[in-house]
Design a protein around this motif. Structure first.
Motif, short mmCIF file in Angstrom:
data_model
loop_
_atom_site.label_atom_id
_atom_site.label_comp_id
_atom_site.label_asym_id
_atom_site.label_seq_id
_atom_site.Cartn_x
_atom_site.Cartn_y
_atom_site.Cartn_z
N ASN A 252 0.80 -1.24 0.00
CA ASN A 252 0.00 0.00 0.00
C ASN A 252 0.83 1.28 0.00
O ASN A 252 0.31 2.37 0.18
CB ASN A 252 -0.97 0.04 1.18
CG ASN A 252 -2.25 -0.68 0.84
OD1 ASN A 252 -2.39 -1.22 -0.27
ND2 ASN A 252 -3.18 -0.71 1.77
N CYS A 253 2.15 1.16 -0.15
CA CYS A 253 3.01 2.35 -0.18
C CYS A 253 3.47 2.60 -1.60
O CYS A 253 3.76 1.65 -2.34
CB CYS A 253 4.27 2.11 0.66
SG CYS A 253 4.11 2.78 2.28
N LEU A 254 3.54 3.86 -1.96
CA LEU A 254 4.09 4.19 -3.26
C LEU A 254 5.59 4.44 -3.09
O LEU A 254 5.99 5.25 -2.26
CB LEU A 254 3.40 5.43 -3.84
CG LEU A 254 3.76 5.58 -5.32
CD1 LEU A 254 2.55 5.76 -6.15
CD2 LEU A 254 4.75 6.69 -5.54
N HIS A 255 6.40 3.69 -3.84
CA HIS A 255 7.86 3.82 -3.76
C HIS A 255 8.32 4.49 -5.04
O HIS A 255 7.88 4.11 -6.12
CB HIS A 255 8.52 2.44 -3.67
CG HIS A 255 8.08 1.66 -2.47
ND1 HIS A 255 8.88 1.50 -1.37
CD2 HIS A 255 6.91 1.04 -2.19
CE1 HIS A 255 8.22 0.80 -0.45
NE2 HIS A 255 7.03 0.50 -0.94
N TRP A 256 9.22 5.43 -4.92
CA TRP A 256 9.76 6.08 -6.12
C TRP A 256 11.19 6.50 -5.82
O TRP A 256 11.58 6.62 -4.66
CB TRP A 256 8.90 7.26 -6.56
CG TRP A 256 8.73 8.32 -5.53
CD1 TRP A 256 7.91 8.27 -4.44
CD2 TRP A 256 9.38 9.59 -5.49
NE1 TRP A 256 8.01 9.44 -3.73
CE2 TRP A 256 8.91 10.27 -4.34
CE3 TRP A 256 10.31 10.24 -6.30
CZ2 TRP A 256 9.33 11.54 -3.98
CZ3 TRP A 256 10.73 11.51 -5.95
CH2 TRP A 256 10.24 12.15 -4.81
N PRO B 284 15.86 6.58 -2.88
CA PRO B 284 14.57 5.92 -2.72
C PRO B 284 13.67 6.63 -1.71
O PRO B 284 14.13 7.00 -0.63
CB PRO B 284 14.95 4.52 -2.20
CG PRO B 284 16.40 4.36 -2.51
CD PRO B 284 17.00 5.73 -2.49
N GLN B 285 12.43 6.83 -2.09
CA GLN B 285 11.44 7.52 -1.26
C GLN B 285 10.21 6.63 -1.17
O GLN B 285 9.96 5.83 -2.07
CB GLN B 285 11.00 8.83 -1.92
CG GLN B 285 12.11 9.76 -2.31
CD GLN B 285 12.74 10.40 -1.10
OE1 GLN B 285 12.06 11.01 -0.29
NE2 GLN B 285 14.04 10.22 -0.95
N GLN B 286 9.42 6.83 -0.14
CA GLN B 286 8.14 6.12 -0.09
C GLN B 286 7.10 6.93 0.66
O GLN B 286 7.44 7.77 1.49
CB GLN B 286 8.29 4.74 0.53
CG GLN B 286 8.65 4.77 2.01
CD GLN B 286 8.64 3.36 2.56
OE1 GLN B 286 9.43 2.52 2.13
NE2 GLN B 286 7.74 3.10 3.50
#
Ligand code: GLU
Length: 324
Positions: A176-180, A187-189
């Motif tokens: 359910n987390c958006l990782h980019w 890396p961010q989430q």
């Protein structure tokens, strides 16, 4: 997004003239475009983000364009103005409504506070809490005020959907987390559902929300690389979700360091940041270049604007272009 092209942009809101903080984002996006592909260079556009009309200052957009030009930062096309693009934003909202990924909302700020209080959530000053979902299943006879994106519904649907390989390198959804991956921050989430929830696309005052306008325009202008201030990094997951919901490509993102005032606050127009003085563009650019970790000019008094910009284009590549 084509692997062989680069279109970047600087997208100021004309709420005042450029200041030392916004020049960092402008210079960074210009350098990134010019340094692309070993200095071959891509296209660089300017978009005037004047959707929030009550916050815009008359003449500020023209002043920003003049300030950019005096710094040698000239767009490759005439600037685009968001205030002329309401029909395109409406079309995007209609598309989301048609696939039930947007819905009308009747709630005022007070209604949202009351729903949180009723659910036993403690009130925290200055913290905007996610929308509690009151109108998610219909207006129950109330009148629509705003329109929201169905974040929860979309995240659940998207977690199961296959993502194209080139896009997968930029973002993914897991747990359910958006990782980019940001080109500078790494890396961010974000758990968009719990940190922002169903966010606004069209506001109760009839104005288009930044999130929708920016996504529609980045796609319409075929932007492949977004370079902007770090204060916008936590908006990126919302924009990636909207791009996916509208079946638009996701650009690569690079968020630049913020300039802080003596009190440690981000320099901003609202915070009274001084406008840039047009008479000394090189000095202003050098200050912005310092923030970006670019080299100082050895002989600032004898360096032309063009030579300074060329020096920073070359310095940009090993610093920021490694991931391209
Ligand atoms: N218009 C926004 C601002 O001035 C920037 C939007 C963006 O670069 O995505 O803060």
């Amino acid at each position: 997004m084509s692997a062989g092209s680069y279109v970047g942009r600087f997208a100021p809101s004309p709420t005042g003239p450029l200041h030392a903080g916004s020049l960092v984002a402008a210079l960074a996006s210009w350098l990134d475009a010019r340094a692309w592909n070993g200095g071959q260079g891509g296209r660089w556009l300017v978009r005037i983000e004047d959707v929030d009309t009550p916050r815009c200052m008359p003449g500020a957009a023209e002043r920003i364009l003049a300030q950019l030009a005096s710094c040698g930062l000239v767009p490759d096309e005439p600037p685009r103005w968001q205030s002329h693009r309401g029909a395109q934003y409406q079309q995007a909202l209609d598309q989301l409504l048609a696939c039930t990924l947007a819905y009308p909302c009747a709630c005022s700020r007070k209604d949202i506070e009351m729903a949180h209080a009723a659910a036993g959530h403690a009130h925290q000053r200055h913290i905007e809490r996610p929308y509690p979902g009151t109108c998610r299943h219909g207006l129950q006879g109330r009148t629509a005020r705003s329109w929201r994106f169905a974040t929860t519904k979309f995240i659940q649907k998207q977690a199961l959907a296959p993502v194209h390989k080139t896009q997968q390198a930029i973002f993914s959804i897991a747990n359910n987390c958006l990782h980019w991956t940001d080109r500078r921050l790494g890396p961010q989430q974000q758990d968009v559902e719990h940190s922002v929830g169903d966010f606004v696309l069209r506001r109760a005052d009839g104005l288009w929300a930044y999130q929708l306008a920016v996504v529609v325009d980045d796609a319409a202008q075929a932007i492949t690389h977004v370079v902007r201030g770090e204060d916008l990094a936590d908006n990126t997951p919302r924009q990636i979700l909207l791009q996916q919901a509208l079946q638009l490509p996701t650009p690569q993102y690079l968020h630049t360091p913020l300039v802080r005032g003596a009190d440690g606050e981000k320099l901003s127009k609202q915070h009274g940041a001084a406008p840039l003085v047009l008479e000394s563009p090189l000095q202003a650019l050098q200050t912005a270049a310092n923030v970006l970790g670019l080299p100082a000019l050895v002989h600032p008094d004898n360096t032309s604007l063009g030579d300074a910009l060329s020096l920073w284009i070359n310095a940009w590549m090993p610093l920021y272009n490694r991931a391209l």
